[in-house]
Enzyme design. Sequence first.
Site, PDB file in Angstrom:
ATOM      1  N   TYR A  51       0.806  -1.221   0.000  1.00  0.00           N
ATOM      2  CA  TYR A  51       0.000   0.000   0.000  1.00  0.00           C
ATOM      3  C   TYR A  51       0.842   1.276   0.000  1.00  0.00           C
ATOM      4  O   TYR A  51       0.303   2.369  -0.112  1.00  0.00           O
ATOM      5  CB  TYR A  51      -0.948   0.016   1.205  1.00  0.00           C
ATOM      6  N   HIS A  66      -4.564   6.327  -0.895  1.00  0.00           N
ATOM      7  CA  HIS A  66      -5.176   6.150   0.429  1.00  0.00           C
ATOM      8  C   HIS A  66      -4.155   6.313   1.553  1.00  0.00           C
ATOM      9  O   HIS A  66      -4.532   6.534   2.692  1.00  0.00           O
ATOM     10  CB  HIS A  66      -5.810   4.763   0.512  1.00  0.00           C
ATOM     11  N   TYR A  84      -5.680  -1.075   9.495  1.00  0.00           N
ATOM     12  CA  TYR A  84      -6.217  -0.863   8.152  1.00  0.00           C
ATOM     13  C   TYR A  84      -7.207   0.293   8.210  1.00  0.00           C
ATOM     14  O   TYR A  84      -7.808   0.587   9.239  1.00  0.00           O
ATOM     15  CB  TYR A  84      -6.828  -2.130   7.538  1.00  0.00           C
ATOM     16  N   ASN A 127     -14.066   6.010   4.651  1.00  0.00           N
ATOM     17  CA  ASN A 127     -14.310   4.965   5.652  1.00  0.00           C
ATOM     18  C   ASN A 127     -13.443   5.102   6.898  1.00  0.00           C
ATOM     19  O   ASN A 127     -13.874   4.756   7.999  1.00  0.00           O
ATOM     20  CB  ASN A 127     -14.147   3.581   5.027  1.00  0.00           C
TER      21      ASN A 127
END
Length: 191
Positions: free
Chosen positions: A14, A19, A64, A113
């Site tokens: 990632y 993000h 996460y 989120n």
Amino acid sequence: MFLIVGLGNPERKYEGTRHNVGFEAIDAISKKFGIEVSHKEHKGIVGKGVINGHKVMLVKPQTYMNLSGECVREMCDYYEVDPETELLVISDDVSLSTGNIRVRKKGSAGGHNGLKNIIAHTGSNVFPRIRVGVGECENGDMVSHVLGHYDAEDRERVDASMDKVIGALELFLEDNLDGAMNQFNVKEKVE
């Protein structure tokens, strides 16, 4: 003690994704002020230090993105941090042009989120945040967009935005969030 939380996802795959711009901001702050972020605590990787005379803790939640609130809640509770005045969350924003930032005292999750989970765990949407623009999703696949990497031009814009993030952080620490909003919020359409 101020809690400065950058949102992102753990794991090497990632790194450098849209993000994870919150993690990149923590890395930039860490480098600028010489605060090593390497200690594991309360579901996060943290570093304690001083910025312009203010005690801070830099945090990268390791839960996460969608469970970021677990780490934030535990840290706020343990260190008796008031989310309204002593917490600053840095996250990505797909409704801002790449490299622009928006500073807010409070607000909705705006579909993010990580922010939704922090609001759920703290029980409030009243906490300061810096949102870093990562550009709009053009192909309709939001997951691929936020977990995707920048092209060279956008990478330069995001790298340059870190100076703005640090400037806004310094004003936040001086209890001048209004000044940060006036100086760094770019006027652009937000949907």
